[in-house]
Design an enzyme around this catalytic site. Structure first.
Site, PDB file in Angstrom:
ATOM      1  N   GLY B  31       0.825  -1.208   0.000  1.00 46.20           N
ATOM      2  CA  GLY B  31       0.000   0.000   0.000  1.00 46.20           C
ATOM      3  C   GLY B  31       0.860   1.259   0.000  1.00 46.20           C
ATOM      4  N   LEU B  33       0.669   3.669  -2.052  1.00 50.28           N
ATOM      5  CA  LEU B  33       1.127   3.525  -3.436  1.00 50.28           C
ATOM      6  C   LEU B  33       1.687   4.838  -3.980  1.00 50.28           C
ATOM      7  CD1 LEU B  33      -1.820   1.334  -4.776  1.00 50.28           C
ATOM      8  CD2 LEU B  33       0.385   0.593  -3.828  1.00 50.28           C
ATOM      9  N   HIS B  37       4.978   1.970  -7.845  1.00 48.73           N
ATOM     10  CA  HIS B  37       3.970   0.902  -7.914  1.00 48.73           C
ATOM     11  C   HIS B  37       3.144   1.010  -9.198  1.00 48.73           C
ATOM     12  CE1 HIS B  37       4.341   1.506  -3.399  1.00 48.73           C
ATOM     13  NE2 HIS B  37       4.618   0.237  -3.511  1.00 48.73           N
ATOM     14  N   GLN B  61       8.150  -8.985   7.747  1.00 46.03           N
ATOM     15  CA  GLN B  61       9.336  -8.372   7.155  1.00 46.03           C
ATOM     16  C   GLN B  61       9.763  -7.099   7.892  1.00 46.03           C
ATOM     17  OE1 GLN B  61       7.257  -7.985   3.255  1.00 46.03           O
ATOM     18  NE2 GLN B  61       8.412  -6.097   3.041  1.00 46.03           N
ATOM     19  N   LYS B 149      14.089  -0.662  -7.397  1.00 44.96           N
ATOM     20  CA  LYS B 149      14.586   0.028  -6.204  1.00 44.96           C
ATOM     21  C   LYS B 149      14.939  -1.012  -5.145  1.00 44.96           C
ATOM     22  CE  LYS B 149      12.025   2.553  -3.288  1.00 44.96           C
ATOM     23  NZ  LYS B 149      12.290   1.883  -1.977  1.00 44.96           N
ATOM     24  N   ASP B 150      14.110  -2.032  -5.034  1.00 43.82           N
ATOM     25  CA  ASP B 150      14.404  -3.156  -4.138  1.00 43.82           C
ATOM     26  C   ASP B 150      15.075  -4.247  -4.968  1.00 43.82           C
ATOM     27  OD1 ASP B 150      12.827  -2.188  -1.647  1.00 43.82           O
ATOM     28  OD2 ASP B 150      11.436  -1.962  -3.311  1.00 43.82           O
ATOM     29  N   VAL B 176      11.530   4.424 -10.371  1.00 44.50           N
ATOM     30  CA  VAL B 176      10.853   5.671 -10.748  1.00 44.50           C
ATOM     31  C   VAL B 176      11.304   6.746  -9.757  1.00 44.50           C
ATOM     32  CG1 VAL B 176       8.622   6.828 -11.026  1.00 44.50           C
ATOM     33  CG2 VAL B 176       8.892   4.421 -11.713  1.00 44.50           C
ATOM     34  N   SER B 185       9.343   6.297  -2.896  1.00 38.86           N
ATOM     35  CA  SER B 185       9.254   5.328  -1.796  1.00 38.86           C
ATOM     36  C   SER B 185       8.110   5.727  -0.894  1.00 38.86           C
ATOM     37  CB  SER B 185      10.560   5.324  -0.989  1.00 38.86           C
ATOM     38  OG  SER B 185      10.379   4.638   0.246  1.00 38.86           O
ATOM     39  N   ARG B 187       8.170   5.439   2.128  1.00 36.31           N
ATOM     40  CA  ARG B 187       8.787   6.021   3.324  1.00 36.31           C
ATOM     41  C   ARG B 187       9.214   7.473   3.114  1.00 36.31           C
ATOM     42  NH1 ARG B 187      10.607   0.330   4.070  1.00 36.31           N
ATOM     43  NH2 ARG B 187       9.744  -0.375   6.063  1.00 36.31           N
TER      44      ARG B 187
END
Lengths: 288, 288
Positions: B31, B33, B37, B61, B149-150, B176, B185, B187
């Protein structure tokens, strides 16, 4: 009977079965087939439109010093047992295809594997769950069949399937025994005639334990000690474990209550044999 | 856009898609987003007949002291982003459904997770691989989409899928960024304006590293030190790791060669931000 030797072949065969709207039953084995395996095959044949049996001696479920290199293998004999039962396909993957260079993924079921065979064979159940999940995702059966001789394995696999939302129904079937009570096992081939006689101590100890519990015994420690004393009589045996445990969690019991599992692992010569007996609180008169 | 809140609903919806012969694309998210995403969703829409997005903030996680309890969540905003893109279904499972009482199974990818985020966040990747495998087996997509990114997560998931024979194609898509270079992100929402300005140091450091490597720098330790020195200027930053590593194995390099990954994890205030840049041996002129 189709012989499928590669993962892509197996996947393609299974896809065809699904696309034709047929149900698929699956019996994963390490070969050296006996009547225990065959009971699973017969049940799959009765339940499902198509049945596939895999034969793969999984190196990840053998520890250092265990019998990976001597594990019995006889493809011709296995084939001659499976063909008359109407098995539709046999999947025979290679070790290199199952565990290619760089393989590094493990499936672990935590709590259930901290007891019994999980405690005495570190890494064993990780090898089992990892290979069984791989086989499930390759074969994609509707139903898979396992024997209750490996009762802990059965429950660990059930737990994995539930936890990971695997789309497979897991069916467990009763232990198949020789007429004298010895549980069928591929490792019985390791026994010479004298050892085979001694190996009967496992099923006899379980039968006596059942009678003692049904007669009202509630002291688990006393029951374990009695069983251990039986094996102390035989120089050729070495106890791996004697367990009187909760049949759902495998935690050792102090006081016998509810559903209790009595489970044994005993070396007879070089053969590590296991056997178990589930005893319901309400006495039942079936033999173990 | 169907809203599916239970695992059986999701499975039934997916089964219908398959039975109708449609291909299914899947974008798993937590979520909050953003355009990263949405780029995955758009690609799935372009590739596949049907697209499902999952939103699940996966407790497994997050480590102790991490931001599980404050992780941004805004279902209305997420819904308003997904609906105009033509997403067919959103899967919103509950924690209790994903991890019911007695849950005890873990999927582990070993070697790849011993570096970078795996080293600094113990248990993180086990949480990721376990939940992603569950989601794959529930949703049963043909293709799943993840952001670069990950990048370590992407490779860990690719490895899991290959090792366990999961029937899903994994597609990774480019990072992106905002116009000024900050990687999108969830975050980033934690950043105040001053912190957001400082956060640009990540993408700038990567861009400078790329230029230094393309100009011939081969000393990985010197490059790491140069990057670390940039962050030492900002009191509000704390470096988690600065890595100049093999892009396939994530092992730290001494001498820069072949494909090199420069990867950063830096706390800016309470936000732990990551970014990375893959640099091919043959200089390419695209920005990171």
């Amino acid at each position: 009977m189709e012989i499928l030797r590669s993962i892509p072949e197996m996947k393609a065969w299974s896809r065809q079965v699904r696309q034709a709207g047929r149900t698929l039953g699956f019996v994963p084995t390490m070969g050296a087939l006996h009547d225990g395996h065959l009971s699973l095959v017969k049940r799959s044949r009765a339940d499902c439109d198509r049945t596939v049996v895999s034969i793969f001696v999984n190196p990840k479920q053998f520890g250092p010093g265990e019998d990976l290199d001597t594990y019995p293998a006889n493809w011709d004999a296995d084939r001659n047992l499976l063909e008359p039962l109407g098995v539709d396909a046999v999947f025979l993957p290679t070790r290199g295809d199952m565990y290619p260079h760089g393989f590094q993924t493990t499936v672990t079921v935590e709590d259930l594997t901290g007891h019994l065979c999980g405690e005495s064979r570190p890494g064993f159940f990780e090898g089992v769950t990892t290979v069984v999940l791989k086989l499930f995702l390759i074969v994609q059966p509707d139903t898979a069949y396992f024997g209750e001789k490996d009762r802990q394995q059965l429950q660990v696999i059930r737990r994995m399937v539930e936890d990971l939302n695997v789309n497979v129904s897991v069916v467990g079937l009763p232990i198949v025994r020789d007429a004298d009570g010895l549980a069928k096992s591929s490792r019985n081939q390791y026994l010479n005639p004298a050892q085979r006689e001694i190996a009967l101590s496992l099923s006899r100890a379980l039968e006596q334990a059942r009678q003692r519990i049904e007669a009202g015994e509630t002291d688990a420690a006393r029951l374990r000690r009695e069983i251990e004393e039986k094996f102390a009589l035989h120089a050729e045996t070495r106890i791996d474990y004697v367990s009187v445990c909760n049949a759902d969690t495998f935690e050792e019991l102090d006081v016998i209550q509810d559903n209790v599992l009595v489970a044994l692992a005993v070396f007879v010569g070089k053969a590590r044999l296991i056997d178990n007996c589930l005893i319901e609180r309400v006495p039942c008169k079936e033999p173990c």
